[in-house]
Design an enzyme around this catalytic site. Sequence first.
Site, PDB file in Angstrom:
ATOM      1  CE  LYS A  71      47.799  21.187  41.832  1.00  0.00           C
ATOM      2  NZ  LYS A  71      47.455  21.169  40.413  1.00  0.00           N
ATOM      3  CG  ASP A 108      44.347  19.373  37.687  1.00  0.00           C
ATOM      4  OD1 ASP A 108      43.537  20.301  37.846  1.00  0.00           O
ATOM      5  OD2 ASP A 108      45.504  19.394  38.130  1.00  0.00           O
TER       6      ASP A 108
HETATM    7  P1  NAP Z   1      55.346  21.640  35.402  1.00  0.00           P
HETATM    8  O1  NAP Z   1      55.089  20.422  36.225  1.00  0.00           O
HETATM    9  O2  NAP Z   1      56.375  22.622  35.842  1.00  0.00           O
HETATM   10  O3  NAP Z   1      55.716  21.140  33.908  1.00  0.00           O
HETATM   11  C1  NAP Z   1      56.164  22.067  32.954  1.00  0.00           C
HETATM   12  C2  NAP Z   1      56.266  21.387  31.592  1.00  0.00           C
HETATM   13  O4  NAP Z   1      56.653  22.382  30.618  1.00  0.00           O
HETATM   14  C3  NAP Z   1      57.324  20.271  31.532  1.00  0.00           C
HETATM   15  O5  NAP Z   1      56.904  19.300  30.630  1.00  0.00           O
HETATM   16  C4  NAP Z   1      58.526  21.063  30.975  1.00  0.00           C
HETATM   17  O6  NAP Z   1      59.469  20.250  30.336  1.00  0.00           O
HETATM   18  C5  NAP Z   1      57.849  21.954  29.970  1.00  0.00           C
HETATM   19  N1  NAP Z   1      58.708  23.106  29.633  1.00  0.00           N
HETATM   20  C6  NAP Z   1      58.980  24.172  30.419  1.00  0.00           C
HETATM   21  N2  NAP Z   1      59.832  25.015  29.778  1.00  0.00           N
HETATM   22  C7  NAP Z   1      60.090  24.451  28.577  1.00  0.00           C
HETATM   23  C8  NAP Z   1      60.889  24.821  27.473  1.00  0.00           C
HETATM   24  N3  NAP Z   1      61.592  25.970  27.467  1.00  0.00           N
HETATM   25  N4  NAP Z   1      60.927  24.010  26.386  1.00  0.00           N
HETATM   26  C9  NAP Z   1      60.213  22.864  26.364  1.00  0.00           C
HETATM   27  N5  NAP Z   1      59.430  22.443  27.387  1.00  0.00           N
HETATM   28  C10 NAP Z   1      59.373  23.222  28.493  1.00  0.00           C
HETATM   29  O7  NAP Z   1      54.008  22.484  35.214  1.00  0.00           O
HETATM   30  P2  NAP Z   1      52.501  21.935  35.265  1.00  0.00           P
HETATM   31  O8  NAP Z   1      51.999  22.009  36.660  1.00  0.00           O
HETATM   32  O9  NAP Z   1      52.451  20.634  34.551  1.00  0.00           O
HETATM   33  O10 NAP Z   1      51.742  23.071  34.439  1.00  0.00           O
HETATM   34  C11 NAP Z   1      51.928  23.250  33.041  1.00  0.00           C
HETATM   35  C12 NAP Z   1      51.049  24.391  32.552  1.00  0.00           C
HETATM   36  O11 NAP Z   1      49.684  23.997  32.676  1.00  0.00           O
HETATM   37  C13 NAP Z   1      51.178  25.681  33.368  1.00  0.00           C
HETATM   38  O12 NAP Z   1      51.177  26.768  32.486  1.00  0.00           O
HETATM   39  C14 NAP Z   1      49.936  25.690  34.242  1.00  0.00           C
HETATM   40  O13 NAP Z   1      49.515  27.009  34.539  1.00  0.00           O
HETATM   41  C15 NAP Z   1      48.947  25.021  33.309  1.00  0.00           C
HETATM   42  N6  NAP Z   1      47.839  24.362  34.015  1.00  0.00           N
HETATM   43  C16 NAP Z   1      46.575  24.691  33.649  1.00  0.00           C
HETATM   44  C17 NAP Z   1      45.507  24.067  34.272  1.00  0.00           C
HETATM   45  C18 NAP Z   1      44.111  24.451  33.878  1.00  0.00           C
HETATM   46  O14 NAP Z   1      43.192  24.165  34.662  1.00  0.00           O
HETATM   47  N7  NAP Z   1      43.895  25.027  32.712  1.00  0.00           N
HETATM   48  C19 NAP Z   1      45.722  23.105  35.274  1.00  0.00           C
HETATM   49  C20 NAP Z   1      47.036  22.776  35.621  1.00  0.00           C
HETATM   50  C21 NAP Z   1      48.098  23.421  34.980  1.00  0.00           C
HETATM   51  P3  NAP Z   1      60.647  19.545  31.179  1.00  0.00           P
HETATM   52  O15 NAP Z   1      60.045  18.335  31.797  1.00  0.00           O
HETATM   53  O16 NAP Z   1      61.686  19.245  30.168  1.00  0.00           O
HETATM   54  O17 NAP Z   1      61.099  20.563  32.196  1.00  0.00           O
END
Ligand code: NAP
Length: 290
Positions: A71, A108
């Site tokens: 991305k 998004d």
């Molecule tokens: P990402 O860039 O990997 O970000 C992950 C986030 O989760 C970061 O803020 C991370 O914090 C936090 N996190 C992970 N483990 C944690 C823990 N143990 N304690 C506290 N915080 C934690 O992922 P992303 O692409 O943003 O996606 C996030 C979620 O959204 C995923 O589950 C994805 O499937 C979902 N999503 C859904 C849609 C939809 O259309 N519904 C679209 C996009 C994404 P740190 O920064 O501290 O690591």
Amino acid sequence: MTVKDEPARAAVLGWPASHSLSPRLHGYWLRELGINGTYRAITVGPEKFAGKLRTLAAAGYRGFNVTLPHKEAALAAVDEVDAEAVRIGAVNTIVVGQNGRLLGSNTDGYGFIENLKTNPAGLDAGAIIAGGPVVVLGAGGAARSVVAALDNAGAPEIRVVNRTVEKAQALAHDIGREKGAAIGVFSWPERETALINATLLVNATTLGMANKPVLEIVLDNLPADALVTDIVYTPLVTPLLAAAAGRGNPTVDGLGMLIHQARPGFNAWFGAWPEITPGLRENILAAAAC
Ligand code: NAP
């Protein structure tokens, strides 16, 4: 078969791409609408990603979705990027334009807001956002889209809560204040304080997703009428949504965001705005649960 009869083609590019629900989503709409089109998942590694886009565009593809880990790379790989994608720092949708020019955007945030608007309680999402403060848990890629969209939609104050505070600070710096929202940064231990007076709570972390740790948060400080949404959609009812519903808060699940964000691309490639039906949700959920 004449050129005119050739199917319109689009694809999602990822590494891997096989897990993507996009082929199922677009395939469902193509069948429902009787459109002569195809949508494939194509796995391509980072070093070949930009070249693959050009090859497929030259072969007649109308456009692409881009998923992990491409991305951010897609920003540089395309010829033109819309302002929202630049602001977020990521492209998830590419349209092949005149002379094979690649036009990148990020849908998004659109998907997130459209999903909020269809909340089952029939609440006015615009008023809820404008009546902020709103709280976003997370500062990853999805949170960046959500925060930009909330700012665009008129949130007066956005509280970004993240485990890694530096990432929340970077988000606030990169995304902040274009439309005037004050973006405040909260550390992870402060997440329950951030809920005071909030009109909307968004989980944009991976917590609560199947096979990930649970999101641990006590909702006592959250007003009873605050809308709660989780962009995680596996499971559909996350522990956060269950806890919120249990204390009477209105909720919206994250599946609609996934579906809504796909609609602008479908329209650009296949020439129709597809509908979101219960049958589609069931079809996607069945695949998501696998
Ligand atoms: P990402 O860039 O990997 O970000 C992950 C986030 O989760 C970061 O803020 C991370 O914090 C936090 N996190 C992970 N483990 C944690 C823990 N143990 N304690 C506290 N915080 C934690 O992922 P992303 O692409 O943003 O996606 C996030 C979620 O959204 C995923 O589950 C994805 O499937 C979902 N999503 C859904 C849609 C939809 O259309 N519904 C679209 C996009 C994404 P740190 O920064 O501290 O690591």
